[in-house]
Design a protein around this motif. Structure first.
Motif, PDB file in Angstrom:
ATOM      1  N   ASP A 171       0.739  -1.473   0.006  1.00  0.00           N
ATOM      2  CA  ASP A 171      -0.040   0.028  -0.072  1.00  0.00           C
ATOM      3  C   ASP A 171       0.824   1.398   0.069  1.00  0.00           C
ATOM      4  O   ASP A 171       0.434   2.408   0.281  1.00  0.00           O
ATOM      5  N   VAL A 224      -3.558  -2.093  -4.372  1.00  0.00           N
ATOM      6  CA  VAL A 224      -5.308  -1.768  -4.681  1.00  0.00           C
ATOM      7  C   VAL A 224      -5.615  -0.489  -4.370  1.00  0.00           C
ATOM      8  O   VAL A 224      -5.406  -0.025  -3.132  1.00  0.00           O
ATOM      9  N   ALA A 283      -8.219   1.888  -3.516  1.00  0.00           N
ATOM     10  CA  ALA A 283      -9.626   1.958  -3.109  1.00  0.00           C
ATOM     11  C   ALA A 283     -10.654   2.734  -3.579  1.00  0.00           C
ATOM     12  O   ALA A 283     -10.140   4.027  -3.631  1.00  0.00           O
ATOM     13  N   THR A 331     -13.415   4.667   0.591  1.00  0.00           N
ATOM     14  CA  THR A 331     -12.792   4.582   2.022  1.00  0.00           C
ATOM     15  C   THR A 331     -13.771   4.985   2.853  1.00  0.00           C
ATOM     16  O   THR A 331     -14.721   5.864   3.132  1.00  0.00           O
ATOM     17  N   HIS A 362      -7.772  -1.146  -9.244  1.00  0.00           N
ATOM     18  CA  HIS A 362      -8.664  -0.457  -8.463  1.00  0.00           C
ATOM     19  C   HIS A 362      -9.704  -1.264  -7.948  1.00  0.00           C
ATOM     20  O   HIS A 362     -10.236  -2.350  -8.743  1.00  0.00           O
ATOM     21  N   LYS A 399     -13.236  -1.972  -5.130  1.00  0.00           N
ATOM     22  CA  LYS A 399     -14.243  -1.174  -3.922  1.00  0.00           C
ATOM     23  C   LYS A 399     -13.375  -1.022  -2.817  1.00  0.00           C
ATOM     24  O   LYS A 399     -13.248  -0.083  -2.166  1.00  0.00           O
ATOM     25  N   THR A 400     -12.722  -2.126  -2.090  1.00  0.00           N
ATOM     26  CA  THR A 400     -12.054  -2.121  -0.967  1.00  0.00           C
ATOM     27  C   THR A 400     -10.778  -3.358  -1.473  1.00  0.00           C
ATOM     28  O   THR A 400     -10.915  -4.398  -2.125  1.00  0.00           O
ATOM     29  N   PRO A 401      -9.799  -3.176  -0.710  1.00  0.00           N
ATOM     30  CA  PRO A 401      -8.592  -4.181  -0.559  1.00  0.00           C
ATOM     31  C   PRO A 401      -9.050  -5.585  -0.395  1.00  0.00           C
ATOM     32  O   PRO A 401      -8.587  -6.591  -0.985  1.00  0.00           O
ATOM     33  N   ARG A 407      -6.602   6.034   2.165  1.00  0.00           N
ATOM     34  CA  ARG A 407      -6.657   4.779   1.346  1.00  0.00           C
ATOM     35  C   ARG A 407      -5.614   3.865   2.293  1.00  0.00           C
ATOM     36  O   ARG A 407      -4.324   4.298   2.258  1.00  0.00           O
ATOM     37  N   VAL A 459      -8.007  -5.865   7.248  1.00  0.00           N
ATOM     38  CA  VAL A 459      -8.138  -6.319   5.903  1.00  0.00           C
ATOM     39  C   VAL A 459      -7.392  -7.716   5.794  1.00  0.00           C
ATOM     40  O   VAL A 459      -7.824  -8.634   5.126  1.00  0.00           O
TER      41      VAL A 459
END
Length: 306
Positions: A169, A197, A199, A202, A247, A249-251, A279, A285
């Motif tokens: 990240d 990723v 996101a 967030t 990309h 929606k979320t990691p 992000r 996660v």
């Protein structure tokens, strides 16, 4: 180089699912395998799960001593079988009421380099491994933990590792997984794909902050450039490394989907990290990926957390 590998066991076939991979790694690297079972005395909550009269008239001290002998026979026989393959094996049964704490202390004491374990398994009425044991061990220990998923076939065991997907990240904390990834890749010959990723959404407390569309392309370009910088060091070690900025929606949602699409065998990530103001890859996660992905997850708790 991996020198010492810990494989926690509980007497069940499922707990042995990491053994094929651990054995293969030991044969490749010359690492020693430490097979460890934590013997927990009979638990009242386990007894209450049975009929009230099941243990009536039973000498519980004798019962537990018999179970302890069974545990020692099991772990000893398994160790002896692996030694016939030329592997250096230590096989022990540890006493302890807290399984994760006992394992963490043992790993520190014996300078374990990596832990291979199943997220759950069971044997008999009162012995049970739950995902919470793996979760607690990841939180307690700084040692990389490779955990296999409950959906893994207990008979065939964990498959060979040929492709490792690494979640980054942009933070030093997230990058702390790279050392363990390098060791596992060298030991297995696996190729590596570094992933960032970006996101699209967030969550900050009660607020949900979407990524503005015109910001997406610059974010992906920055992510791609960052991954290439990270890949250089691994390639200098002779490893086969690819990069992919995506990309999602979320990691937590994107990583298992991407791993499946790319044919990865393992997802690797630090349990904490941060990337920019909004992000981030967080410990939650990693928890979600362990629970949602059918793939084994290599989790690393950074030495210093921010």
């Amino acid at each position: 180089m991996l020198k010492t590998i810990l494989v926690p066991l509980d007497g069940s076939k499922f707990s042995e699912t990491t053994l094929p991979l651990a054995t293969a790694v030991a044969q490749t690297t010359g690492a020693s395998l430490h097979l460890v079972q934590v013997h927990v005395p009979y638990e009242p909550e386990a007894l209450l799960a049975n009929t009230p009269f099941q243990f009536e008239g039973v000498n519980m001290a004798e019962y537990d001593a018999h179970r302890l002998e069974q545990d020692r026979a099991y772990i000893g026989e398994l160790g002896q079988r692996l030694r016939k393959d030329g592997i250096c094996v230590e096989a022990q049964v540890l006493p302890g009421l807290r399984v994760a704490s006992s394992l963490a202390e043992y790993a520190d004491e014996h300078q374990v380099d990596m832990i291979f374990m199943a997220t759950h398994g069971h044997s008999g009425v009162s012995r049970l491994w739950l995902g919470s044991v793996a979760d607690e061990l990841i939180r307690k220990s700084r040692i990389p933990v490779l955990v296999s998923h409950p959906d893994l076939d207990a008979e065939s065991g964990m498959p060979a590792v040929t492709h490792i997907l690494v979640a980054l990240d942009g933070s030093d904390l997230a990058e702390s997984v790279l050392g363990a990834v390098s060791e596992l890749a060298h030991a297995t010959g696996a190729r590596i794909t570094l992933v960032h990723v970006v996101a699209l959404v967030t969550v900050l407390g009660p607020r949900i902050l979407p990524l503005v569309q015109h910001e997406l392309e610059p974010e992906l370009e920055r992510a791609a450039a960052y991954l290439e910088r990270m890949a250089r060091g691994l390639r200098d070690e002779g490893l086969d490394v690819d990069t992919k900025a995506v990309h999602g929606k979320t990691p937590a949602l994107a990583l298992p989907e991407l791993a499946d699409r790319l044919g990865a065998d393992v997802i690797a990530m630090a349990t904490h990290g941060y990337g920019g103001l909004k992000r981030a890859l967080l410990g939650s996660v990693a928890d979600k990926v362990v629970r949602s992905s059918p793939l084994p997850v290599l989790a690393v708790r950074p030495a210093v957390e921010g």
